[in-house]
Design an enzyme around this catalytic site. Structure first.
Site, PDB file in Angstrom:
ATOM      1  N   ASP A 139       0.797  -1.241   0.000  1.00 60.44           N
ATOM      2  CA  ASP A 139       0.000   0.000   0.000  1.00 60.44           C
ATOM      3  C   ASP A 139       0.830   1.293   0.000  1.00 60.44           C
ATOM      4  O   ASP A 139       0.561   2.202   0.803  1.00 60.44           O
ATOM      5  CB  ASP A 139      -0.978   0.000   1.189  1.00 60.44           C
ATOM      6  CG  ASP A 139      -2.007  -1.120   1.094  1.00 60.44           C
ATOM      7  OD1 ASP A 139      -1.897  -1.965   0.180  1.00 60.44           O
ATOM      8  OD2 ASP A 139      -2.912  -1.158   1.951  1.00 60.44           O
TER       9      ASP A 139
ATOM     10  N   CYS B  74      -2.171  -3.171   7.383  1.00 62.79           N
ATOM     11  CA  CYS B  74      -2.014  -3.981   6.177  1.00 62.79           C
ATOM     12  C   CYS B  74      -0.694  -4.745   6.134  1.00 62.79           C
ATOM     13  O   CYS B  74      -0.648  -5.878   5.639  1.00 62.79           O
ATOM     14  CB  CYS B  74      -2.218  -3.116   4.943  1.00 62.79           C
ATOM     15  SG  CYS B  74      -3.961  -2.612   4.813  1.00 62.79           S
TER      16      CYS B  74
ATOM     17  N   LYS C  75      -6.903  -4.954  -3.560  1.00 63.29           N
ATOM     18  CA  LYS C  75      -7.671  -5.560  -2.467  1.00 63.29           C
ATOM     19  C   LYS C  75      -8.661  -4.548  -1.907  1.00 63.29           C
ATOM     20  O   LYS C  75      -8.517  -3.342  -2.138  1.00 63.29           O
ATOM     21  CB  LYS C  75      -6.713  -6.018  -1.363  1.00 63.29           C
ATOM     22  CG  LYS C  75      -5.935  -4.867  -0.735  1.00 63.29           C
ATOM     23  CD  LYS C  75      -4.836  -5.375   0.162  1.00 63.29           C
ATOM     24  CE  LYS C  75      -4.046  -4.241   0.784  1.00 63.29           C
ATOM     25  NZ  LYS C  75      -4.823  -3.347   1.661  1.00 63.29           N
TER      26      LYS C  75
HETATM   27  C1  VGL Z   1      -4.869   0.315   5.651  1.00 59.49           C
HETATM   28  C2  VGL Z   1      -6.568   0.967   7.054  1.00 59.49           C
HETATM   29  C3  VGL Z   1      -7.469   0.898   6.033  1.00 59.49           C
HETATM   30  C4  VGL Z   1      -3.422   0.002   5.485  1.00 59.49           C
HETATM   31  C5  VGL Z   1      -5.774   0.225   4.616  1.00 59.49           C
HETATM   32  O1  VGL Z   1      -2.911   0.065   4.346  1.00 59.49           O
HETATM   33  O2  VGL Z   1      -2.771  -0.323   6.495  1.00 59.49           O
HETATM   34  N1  VGL Z   1      -5.279   0.674   6.873  1.00 59.49           N
HETATM   35  N2  VGL Z   1      -7.061   0.521   4.810  1.00 59.49           N
END
Ligand code: VGL
Ligand code: ZN
Length: 204
Positions: A8, A151, A106
């Site tokens: 991410d 994540c 995702k």
């Molecule tokens: C994430 C919260 C919501 C992350 C993604 O990448 O850690 N955290 N969506």
């Protein structure tokens, strides 16, 4: 064979983004340095529809940080982030994307969140990442990116469940830290589950 998993590294998780991770930008140069050292580099991308159930804004009178139940699972509510096709969902422009072999998206189902790059939070559906890595002959994964306490943690835990030798590159991750101590707790949990805690400096 060892693969690098970049979790991410998206605009909305940068310090100026919609779900800011403190110092999140500092791991991007590390990713750029590391990529040429791996035969396979996978990036995960949080990719939510605008009506996603993890957004506080989609639940009247709720605010980010609160926990609700979503389709039978506890769900932390977040600010609107990483909406499909939006700028915030893009991988950060500073990231050298030529080094990325494949991107796995995702969080696309509005009814369930997906912190891990492998499965949704209920382990109901696979993203295909584990199968794909095995097809490439990968047995070891090194994991870095954002966020350490969400994540990254769940990606590491699922990698272990899938039987990969798994190393967290600890200096190359940062956390959301909803509560103080969340990052230490996440690292402890990953180590207890069998992850090796390493550093990017040790990557040849
Ligand atoms: C994430 C919260 C919501 C992350 C993604 O990448 O850690 N955290 N969506
Ligand atoms: Zn998300």
């Amino acid at each position: 064979m060892t693969a690098l998993i970049l979790v991410d590294l998206q605009v909305d998780f940068m310090p100026t983004g919609m779900l800011p991770v403190r110092e999140g930008d500092q791991v991007v140069p590390i990713a750029n340095r590391l990529m040429p050292h791996y035969g396979i580099v996978v990036a995960t991308q949080d990719w939510h529809p605008a009506n996603h159930g993890s957004f506080a804004a989609n639940h009247p009178w709720r605010k980010p940080g609160q926990v609700i139940e979503l389709d039978g699972l506890p769900q932390v509510l977040w600010p609107i982030h990483c909406v499909q096709e939006s700028w915030g969902a893009e991988l950060v422009p500073e990231l050298d994307q030529t080094g990325i072999t494949k991107v796995f998206r995702k969080g696309t189902d509005p009814g369930i969140d997906s912190y891990s790059g492998f499965y949704d939070n209920g382990h109901r559906k696979s993203t295909g990442l584990a199968e794909w890595l095995r097809e490439q002959g990968v047995d070891t994964v090194h994991v870095m990116g954002l966020a350490a306490d969400y994540c990254v943690k769940y990606t590491v835990l699922d990698a272990l469940r899938e039987g990969f030798t798994t190393v967290l590159l600890e200096d190359a991750t940062r956390g959301v830290k909803l509560a103080p101590g969340d990052i230490d707790a996440a690292v402890t949990e990953m180590r207890a589950a069998g992850a090796e805690i390493g550093t990017s400096a040790a990557v040849p």
